[in-house]
Design an enzyme around this catalytic site. Sequence first.
Site, PDB file in Angstrom:
ATOM      1  CE  LYS A 226     -12.902  11.432 -44.228  1.00  0.00           C
ATOM      2  NZ  LYS A 226     -14.316  11.749 -44.477  1.00  0.00           N
TER       3      LYS A 226
HETATM    4  P1  NAD Z   1     -13.381  19.135 -52.990  1.00  0.00           P
HETATM    5  O1  NAD Z   1     -11.931  18.809 -53.041  1.00  0.00           O
HETATM    6  O2  NAD Z   1     -14.259  18.718 -54.120  1.00  0.00           O
HETATM    7  O3  NAD Z   1     -13.593  20.723 -52.830  1.00  0.00           O
HETATM    8  C1  NAD Z   1     -12.988  21.481 -51.830  1.00  0.00           C
HETATM    9  C2  NAD Z   1     -13.197  22.951 -52.164  1.00  0.00           C
HETATM   10  O4  NAD Z   1     -12.653  23.749 -51.109  1.00  0.00           O
HETATM   11  C3  NAD Z   1     -12.501  23.416 -53.435  1.00  0.00           C
HETATM   12  O5  NAD Z   1     -13.304  24.367 -54.105  1.00  0.00           O
HETATM   13  C4  NAD Z   1     -11.232  24.065 -52.925  1.00  0.00           C
HETATM   14  O6  NAD Z   1     -10.717  25.045 -53.825  1.00  0.00           O
HETATM   15  C5  NAD Z   1     -11.764  24.712 -51.650  1.00  0.00           C
HETATM   16  N1  NAD Z   1     -10.725  24.998 -50.669  1.00  0.00           N
HETATM   17  C6  NAD Z   1      -9.666  24.231 -50.327  1.00  0.00           C
HETATM   18  N2  NAD Z   1      -8.918  24.867 -49.417  1.00  0.00           N
HETATM   19  C7  NAD Z   1      -9.522  26.048 -49.172  1.00  0.00           C
HETATM   20  C8  NAD Z   1      -9.240  27.137 -48.333  1.00  0.00           C
HETATM   21  N3  NAD Z   1      -8.126  27.153 -47.584  1.00  0.00           N
HETATM   22  N4  NAD Z   1     -10.110  28.180 -48.307  1.00  0.00           N
HETATM   23  C9  NAD Z   1     -11.205  28.165 -49.096  1.00  0.00           C
HETATM   24  N5  NAD Z   1     -11.519  27.166 -49.925  1.00  0.00           N
HETATM   25  C10 NAD Z   1     -10.689  26.123 -49.956  1.00  0.00           C
HETATM   26  O7  NAD Z   1     -13.907  18.545 -51.592  1.00  0.00           O
HETATM   27  P2  NAD Z   1     -15.388  18.172 -51.189  1.00  0.00           P
HETATM   28  O8  NAD Z   1     -15.593  16.740 -51.497  1.00  0.00           O
HETATM   29  O9  NAD Z   1     -16.318  19.196 -51.724  1.00  0.00           O
HETATM   30  O10 NAD Z   1     -15.290  18.299 -49.600  1.00  0.00           O
HETATM   31  C11 NAD Z   1     -15.428  19.542 -48.920  1.00  0.00           C
HETATM   32  C12 NAD Z   1     -15.670  19.274 -47.455  1.00  0.00           C
HETATM   33  O11 NAD Z   1     -16.843  18.468 -47.308  1.00  0.00           O
HETATM   34  C13 NAD Z   1     -14.567  18.519 -46.703  1.00  0.00           C
HETATM   35  O12 NAD Z   1     -14.521  18.975 -45.383  1.00  0.00           O
HETATM   36  C14 NAD Z   1     -15.061  17.087 -46.735  1.00  0.00           C
HETATM   37  O13 NAD Z   1     -14.507  16.308 -45.667  1.00  0.00           O
HETATM   38  C15 NAD Z   1     -16.533  17.318 -46.538  1.00  0.00           C
HETATM   39  N6  NAD Z   1     -17.363  16.211 -46.977  1.00  0.00           N
HETATM   40  C16 NAD Z   1     -17.330  15.749 -48.264  1.00  0.00           C
HETATM   41  C17 NAD Z   1     -18.170  14.706 -48.645  1.00  0.00           C
HETATM   42  C18 NAD Z   1     -18.240  14.222 -50.063  1.00  0.00           C
HETATM   43  O14 NAD Z   1     -19.110  13.391 -50.359  1.00  0.00           O
HETATM   44  N7  NAD Z   1     -17.422  14.723 -50.985  1.00  0.00           N
HETATM   45  C19 NAD Z   1     -18.997  14.084 -47.693  1.00  0.00           C
HETATM   46  C20 NAD Z   1     -19.005  14.579 -46.387  1.00  0.00           C
HETATM   47  C21 NAD Z   1     -18.181  15.640 -46.053  1.00  0.00           C
END
Ligand code: NAD
Length: 416
Positions: A107
């Site tokens: 990561k």
């Molecule tokens: P992103 O940045 O696209 O979206 C994050 C969302 O969470 C946004 O809507 C943001 O407004 C919201 N958010 C942020 N802080 C917040 C809070 N304090 N309370 C409520 N909402 C909040 O990110 P993503 O890519 O959708 O990733 C989300 C999660 O999924 C993370 O934990 C990431 O590690 C995990 N993840 C993502 C992927 C991927 O392919 N993008 C893969 C595996 C895991």
Amino acid sequence: MVVDSMNPYATALAQFDASADLLNLPQATRAMLRMPKRELTVNFPVKMDNGTIKIFTGYRVQHDITRGPAKGGIRFSPEVSLDEVRALAMWMTWKCSVVGIPFGGAKGGVTCNPKELSSGELERIARRYITEMAIVIGPMSDIPAPDMNTDGRIMAWMMDTYSMQVGYTVPAVITGKPIAIGGSEGRLEATGRGVMVVTREALKWCGMSLNCSVVVQGFGNVGSVTARLLQEQGCKIVGLSDIRGGVFCPDGIDVQEALAYVQEHGYLEGLPGTEPVSNTALLELPCDVLIPAALENQITDRNAAAIKAKLVVEAANGPTTPEADRILQERGVTVVPDIVANAGGVTVSYFEWVQDLQRFFWGAQEINERLELIMVRSFHAIMQEAERRQTTLRMGAYMVAVARSAEAIETRGIYP
Ligand code: NAD
């Protein structure tokens, strides 16, 4: 062991220790899997738009590379710390193991607030970060991808920067790229699609219907795709949220309308036909399924007893603290662990890497079918392990994942 549950690395170590105990891992294998293999911290200067120079800190942690090259996203966020990156790298090792793809875990991250940065500043941070990391990343050694606040545009800058350094185009060094430069069909929605598939399988396992009510925290890449695909499967989405707050409607929210609203306004707040709800209250809304899809430490010992959902699907990484996990288990709430629930992203990243290396690309249908197969197979493997050992799905997933990584270490032996 007392765990500092707000430190994700302490959580990751506690989860690993519990599975290593149950597996009776030999001491040496356990010690090797417990520590990250490599950690690189860099401090680098970036020219800001106002002419000043600012120093940013970035990290890359490779937790384990026994089963293949390291794989894991890059996060841009003010909360990024070495411990957070270590935890996320370890979870990537288990994630790749549990879905059976030939990668280790890594990561990366830069401590910065993307909301305060211009596009030019973001580009200079991304390009300089990847230049600093060029000594540890590469298509055969460590392959980054997007994570929180990073996207295809940033991956394109990073792939271009790496390619400039070596003098030729290296699409396979980064995944999550736009299609035009070797990205894969289906990658953008892969994580959410995987969450949908395991939610569907978990509902069947719990004897629940797809005609159920769902709350999703986080409306970014993962949360929005998950909500849209679950709605298409017949689920009723009753609550959604982003960083500013949540919206609730017991009769159901049209996810397409929510997406259009966010496109126009930037936030969910004020979505017509919904009531506002805080992010804290959102997690405790009456619903059948709760899907945290934002960030770590959202379900803790403070709110676990108040959660109404019967099924929690961890789309985010590390959303449940170990204490909360125990409370949910005691209350009979089923939790599908992050390392399986959100593994769709890394699975299609793997497909992207394979396609880049062979310079031969598959269609969306082929990608989605292969993804579906892997997600269903992985969910059933952890379910069977959990049933066999009379334990939780999380522990079942850890048993499968840690045993596979341990077998790889023991089969390769110790060098020299
Ligand atoms: P992103 O940045 O696209 O979206 C994050 C969302 O969470 C946004 O809507 C943001 O407004 C919201 N958010 C942020 N802080 C917040 C809070 N304090 N309370 C409520 N909402 C909040 O990110 P993503 O890519 O959708 O990733 C989300 C999660 O999924 C993370 O934990 C990431 O590690 C995990 N993840 C993502 C992927 C991927 O392919 N993008 C893969 C595996 C895991």
